[in-house]
Write a protein that holds these residues in place. Structure first.
Motif, PDB file in Angstrom:
ATOM      1  N   ILE A   1      88.225  12.987 -32.649  1.00  0.00           N
ATOM      2  CA  ILE A   1      89.628  13.313 -32.421  1.00  0.00           C
ATOM      3  C   ILE A   1      89.710  14.160 -31.153  1.00  0.00           C
ATOM      4  CG2 ILE A   1      91.712  14.384 -33.338  1.00  0.00           C
ATOM      5  CD1 ILE A   1      90.544  14.069 -36.123  1.00  0.00           C
ATOM      6  N   TYR A   2      90.498  13.711 -30.179  1.00  0.00           N
ATOM      7  CA  TYR A   2      90.748  14.471 -28.955  1.00  0.00           C
ATOM      8  C   TYR A   2      92.059  15.235 -29.138  1.00  0.00           C
ATOM      9  CZ  TYR A   2      87.146  11.447 -27.037  1.00  0.00           C
ATOM     10  OH  TYR A   2      85.964  10.774 -26.817  1.00  0.00           O
ATOM     11  N   LYS A   3      91.963  16.557 -29.103  1.00  0.00           N
ATOM     12  CA  LYS A   3      93.111  17.414 -29.374  1.00  0.00           C
ATOM     13  C   LYS A   3      93.726  17.923 -28.073  1.00  0.00           C
ATOM     14  CE  LYS A   3      93.772  18.676 -33.135  1.00  0.00           C
ATOM     15  NZ  LYS A   3      94.548  18.154 -34.284  1.00  0.00           N
ATOM     16  N   ASN A   4      95.059  18.071 -28.110  1.00  0.00           N
ATOM     17  CA  ASN A   4      95.801  18.687 -27.003  1.00  0.00           C
ATOM     18  C   ASN A   4      95.658  17.893 -25.702  1.00  0.00           C
ATOM     19  OD1 ASN A   4      97.610  20.753 -26.405  1.00  0.00           O
ATOM     20  ND2 ASN A   4      96.030  22.020 -25.466  1.00  0.00           N
ATOM     21  N   VAL A   5      95.841  16.580 -25.786  1.00  0.00           N
ATOM     22  CA  VAL A   5      95.700  15.692 -24.637  1.00  0.00           C
ATOM     23  C   VAL A   5      97.031  15.582 -23.899  1.00  0.00           C
ATOM     24  CG1 VAL A   5      95.070  13.353 -23.909  1.00  0.00           C
ATOM     25  CG2 VAL A   5      93.908  14.418 -25.847  1.00  0.00           C
ATOM     26  N   LEU A   6      96.961  15.501 -22.568  1.00  0.00           N
ATOM     27  CA  LEU A   6      98.145  15.347 -21.724  1.00  0.00           C
ATOM     28  C   LEU A   6      98.021  14.083 -20.879  1.00  0.00           C
ATOM     29  CD1 LEU A   6      98.634  19.012 -20.445  1.00  0.00           C
ATOM     30  CD2 LEU A   6     100.097  17.811 -22.075  1.00  0.00           C
ATOM     31  N   ILE A   7      99.158  13.566 -20.431  1.00  0.00           N
ATOM     32  CA  ILE A   7      99.202  12.394 -19.553  1.00  0.00           C
ATOM     33  C   ILE A   7      99.364  12.881 -18.115  1.00  0.00           C
ATOM     34  CG2 ILE A   7     100.456  10.296 -18.951  1.00  0.00           C
ATOM     35  CD1 ILE A   7     101.398  10.157 -21.842  1.00  0.00           C
ATOM     36  N   LYS A   8      98.449  12.470 -17.249  1.00  0.00           N
ATOM     37  CA  LYS A   8      98.564  12.844 -15.842  1.00  0.00           C
ATOM     38  C   LYS A   8      99.042  11.694 -14.962  1.00  0.00           C
ATOM     39  CE  LYS A   8      93.785  11.886 -14.404  1.00  0.00           C
ATOM     40  NZ  LYS A   8      92.569  12.463 -13.792  1.00  0.00           N
ATOM     41  N   GLY A   9      99.127  10.491 -15.520  1.00  0.00           N
ATOM     42  CA  GLY A   9      99.612   9.351 -14.758  1.00  0.00           C
ATOM     43  C   GLY A   9      99.549   8.075 -15.579  1.00  0.00           C
ATOM     44  N   PHE A  10     100.142   7.002 -15.038  1.00  0.00           N
ATOM     45  CA  PHE A  10     100.109   5.707 -15.724  1.00  0.00           C
ATOM     46  C   PHE A  10     100.246   4.601 -14.698  1.00  0.00           C
ATOM     47  CE2 PHE A  10     104.643   6.305 -15.236  1.00  0.00           C
ATOM     48  CZ  PHE A  10     105.137   5.021 -15.037  1.00  0.00           C
ATOM     49  N   GLU A  11      99.925   3.381 -15.124  1.00  0.00           N
ATOM     50  CA  GLU A  11     100.154   2.180 -14.324  1.00  0.00           C
ATOM     51  C   GLU A  11     100.568   1.049 -15.256  1.00  0.00           C
ATOM     52  OE1 GLU A  11      97.810   0.033 -10.817  1.00  0.00           O
ATOM     53  OE2 GLU A  11      97.019  -0.513 -12.794  1.00  0.00           O
ATOM     54  N   LEU A  12     101.732   0.485 -15.005  1.00  0.00           N
ATOM     55  CA  LEU A  12     102.215  -0.701 -15.719  1.00  0.00           C
ATOM     56  C   LEU A  12     102.057  -1.888 -14.786  1.00  0.00           C
ATOM     57  CD1 LEU A  12     103.626  -2.105 -18.106  1.00  0.00           C
ATOM     58  CD2 LEU A  12     105.817  -1.500 -17.058  1.00  0.00           C
ATOM     59  N   ARG A  13     101.289  -2.890 -15.235  1.00  0.00           N
ATOM     60  CA  ARG A  13     100.982  -4.036 -14.376  1.00  0.00           C
ATOM     61  C   ARG A  13     101.420  -5.314 -15.073  1.00  0.00           C
ATOM     62  NH1 ARG A  13      94.997  -4.559 -12.051  1.00  0.00           N
ATOM     63  NH2 ARG A  13      95.780  -2.658 -11.051  1.00  0.00           N
ATOM     64  N   GLY A  14     102.007  -6.215 -14.286  1.00  0.00           N
ATOM     65  CA  GLY A  14     102.403  -7.513 -14.804  1.00  0.00           C
ATOM     66  C   GLY A  14     102.039  -8.623 -13.843  1.00  0.00           C
ATOM     67  N   ASP A  15     101.309  -9.630 -14.334  1.00  0.00           N
ATOM     68  CA  ASP A  15     101.006 -10.842 -13.569  1.00  0.00           C
ATOM     69  C   ASP A  15     101.784 -11.989 -14.183  1.00  0.00           C
ATOM     70  OD1 ASP A  15      98.617 -10.285 -11.583  1.00  0.00           O
ATOM     71  OD2 ASP A  15      98.177  -9.181 -13.419  1.00  0.00           O
ATOM     72  N   ASN A  16     102.350 -12.833 -13.344  1.00  0.00           N
ATOM     73  CA  ASN A  16     103.205 -13.912 -13.816  1.00  0.00           C
ATOM     74  C   ASN A  16     102.489 -14.772 -14.861  1.00  0.00           C
ATOM     75  OD1 ASN A  16     105.505 -15.610 -13.882  1.00  0.00           O
ATOM     76  ND2 ASN A  16     104.533 -17.022 -12.442  1.00  0.00           N
ATOM     77  N   GLY A  17     103.093 -14.847 -16.057  1.00  0.00           N
ATOM     78  CA  GLY A  17     102.520 -15.631 -17.141  1.00  0.00           C
ATOM     79  C   GLY A  17     101.468 -14.916 -17.953  1.00  0.00           C
ATOM     80  N   GLU A  18     101.128 -13.664 -17.598  1.00  0.00           N
ATOM     81  CA  GLU A  18     100.119 -12.912 -18.322  1.00  0.00           C
ATOM     82  C   GLU A  18     100.765 -11.765 -19.102  1.00  0.00           C
ATOM     83  OE1 GLU A  18      97.016 -13.769 -18.440  1.00  0.00           O
ATOM     84  OE2 GLU A  18      97.159 -15.402 -16.980  1.00  0.00           O
ATOM     85  N   ALA A  19     100.014 -11.185 -20.037  1.00  0.00           N
ATOM     86  CA  ALA A  19     100.509 -10.068 -20.829  1.00  0.00           C
ATOM     87  C   ALA A  19     100.612  -8.805 -19.969  1.00  0.00           C
ATOM     88  CB  ALA A  19      99.593  -9.814 -22.020  1.00  0.00           C
TER      89      ALA A  19
END
Length: 364
Positions: free
Chosen positions: A201-219
Motif C-alpha cells: 500500500i502506497y500512502k499519501n500519494v500525489l499526482i504531479k502530471g498526466f498524459e491522455l493519449r488517443g490514436d485513431n481506432g485505438e483505446a
C-alpha cells in the motif's frame, strides 16, 4: 591419421565439444607443409577438425621444474579466466531472465490476477491498468570525496519518497473517478497494488502530471505520474481482499469526431494531452493530422476544441483558448505525410458527462 578417423566417428554429434584439433609430432620434416595439408584434405574431415604439424628432435632439451611450474601457472590462469567469463555470462543471463520475469508478471499485468486500486475519501476505485512502475525510493544528498583519496561518494539519506507512474484505459466508472483525482490534485490518496507475489500500500500519494493519449481506432490511454515527499508504504492487511476490476466497455478514440470552433476536422490521427502540477497548473495538447489545408485549416488560436471520449455515454472533453506553440512539424510515414502542431491551453479544461442518467462537469 587412421586413429584420427576413428576419433572423428566417435565424437560426431557430441554436444560437449564444438572444435577439434589433431596434433601431429614429426621428428623430422619428411614432407612440405603444403603436402601434409593436402594429405589431411584427402581424409575429408569436417571443417571443425583442424590439423597441427609440429617438427622437433628427439634430443630436445628437457623441461626444468621451474619451467614446468610456470607452464602450470599459465595454464591455471587461462582456465580460471575461461570459467570466470562463463560465470559472468551466466550471471548476466540470469539477471536478464529475472528482469523479463518481473516485467512480465509485475508490469504487463493486464488480464492477470494482479490489481491496482485507488483509495480516495474511503472509496475504493479499481483500475483497468496495463503498466505500473510505482516504487519507494530514498532522497538525500551526496558528500564529495576527499581530495587526493580514493574514498567513494557518501550519500546521506534524509527521507523517503514515492515515484513512478501507472497507465490505465478509460471506461465509464473509472474515467469520472480519475478526472476527479485531477481536480483534487493537491489532495493525496492511497494506492493498493497487488502484484501477485507482493502486496503493498502506497500512502499519501500525489499526482504531479498526466498524459491522455488517443490514436485513431485505438483505446484511450491515461498515464498518471506520481510523487510524494511525505509518502510511505504499508503492508497489506490480511483482512483486506484483492479488489478486482470488473470489465466494462472500453472507450476508443474516433479521429473524425474532433471539432475546432464548432467545425469538425476531417481527421485527427492522434492527440497527446499533457498536464503538469507544480506551483501552477499547465496543460498542453499536440494534434497529429494529414498534411492538407482541408484537414487542418487553422493557423492561429483555437477558442474551443472538443474531443469525444464516448458518444454512447455522452462523455467528452472541451479545451478552451488554445495558442499554437512553434511551427507546424511534418512527419514522413509509409503511406502519408503527417503533421503535428502543439498548443498551450490557456483557458479551462472541462470534462463533461451528459446522458439520460447523469449530468456532470469537472473543470480543471
Amino acid at each position: 591419421m587412421e586413429q584420427i578417423d576413428t576419433d572423428e566417428k566417435g565424437y560426431t554429434n557430441n554436444p560437449n565439444y564444438n572444435n577439434y584439433y589433431a596434433v601431429f609430432y614429426l621428428t623430422e620434416l619428411f614432407a612440405t607443409r603444403d603436402e601434409l595439408n593436402e594429405l589431411w584434405k584427402e581424409r575429408k574431415h569436417p571443417d571443425n577438425w583442424k590439423p597441427f604439424f609440429l617438427v622437433g628432435s628427439q634430443n630436445m632439451k628437457a623441461e626444468t621444474e621451474k619451467e614446468k611450474e610456470e607452464r602450470k601457472k599459465r595454464l591455471k590462469l587461462k582456465i580460471n579466466h575461461h570459467y570466470h567469463n562463463r560465470l559472468q555470462n551466466a550471471i548476466i543471463n540470469w539477471h536478464f531472465a529475472i528482469v523479463v520475469w518481473c516485467y512480465t508478471f509485475c508490469m504487463k499485468i493486464q488480464g492477470r490476477k494482479c490489481t491496482l486500486t485507488v483509495l480516495k475519501d474511503n472509496e475504493f476505485i479499481p483500475l483497468p491498468y496495463s503498466e505500473e512502475t510505482v516504487r519507494l525510493t530514498s532522497k538525500g544528498y551526496t558528500l564529495p570525496s576527499c581530495i587526493g583519496r580514493r574514498n567513494r561518494l557518501k550519500r546521506i539519506e534524509t527521507g523517503k519518497l514515492i515515484q513512478g507512474c501507472f497507465v490505465t484505459r478509460l471506461e465509464y466508472l473509472c474515467t469520472k473517478a480519475l478526472f476527479l483525482l485531477l481536480f483534487y490534485n493537491e489532495s493525496s490518496f492511497d494506492l493498493y497494488a497487488d502484484r501477485g507475489f507482493k502486496k503493498v500500500i502506497y500512502k499519501n500519494v500525489l499526482i504531479k502530471g498526466f498524459e491522455l493519449r488517443g490514436d485513431n481506432g485505438e483505446a484511450f490511454k491515461l498515464r498518471f505520474d506520481l510523487s510524494g515527499d511525505d509518502a510511505w508504504t504499508e503492508s497489506w492487511p490480511v483482512v483486506t481482499p484483492s479488489i478486482l476490476w470488473e470489465r466494462r466497455r472500453t472507450y476508443f478514440f474516433d479521429g473524425h469526431t474532433v471539432t475546432a470552433d464548432l467545425k469538425t476536422l476531417p481527421l485527427v490521427y492522434r492527440f497527446e494531452l499533457t498536464g503538469e502540477y507544480a506551483e501552477t497548473s499547465s496543460y498542453k495538447i499536440k494534434l497529429y493530422f494529414p498534411l492538407s489545408d482541408e484537414h487542418y485549416p487553422y493557423k492561429s488560436k483555437i477558442e474551443k476544441l472538443s474531443l469525444v471520449l464516448d458518444l454512447r455515454d455522452g462523455v467528452s472533453l472541451d479545451l478552451y483558448d488554445l495558442e499554437p506553440e512553434g511551427e507546424m512539424v511534418d512527419i514522413n510515414c509509409a503511406d502519408t505525410v503527417l503533421c503535428n502542431q502543439s498548443f498551450r491551453i490557456t483557458g479551462p479544461l472541462v470534462f463533461n458527462v451528459r446522458n439520460e442518467k447523469e449530468m456532470l462537469q469537472i473543470v480543471l
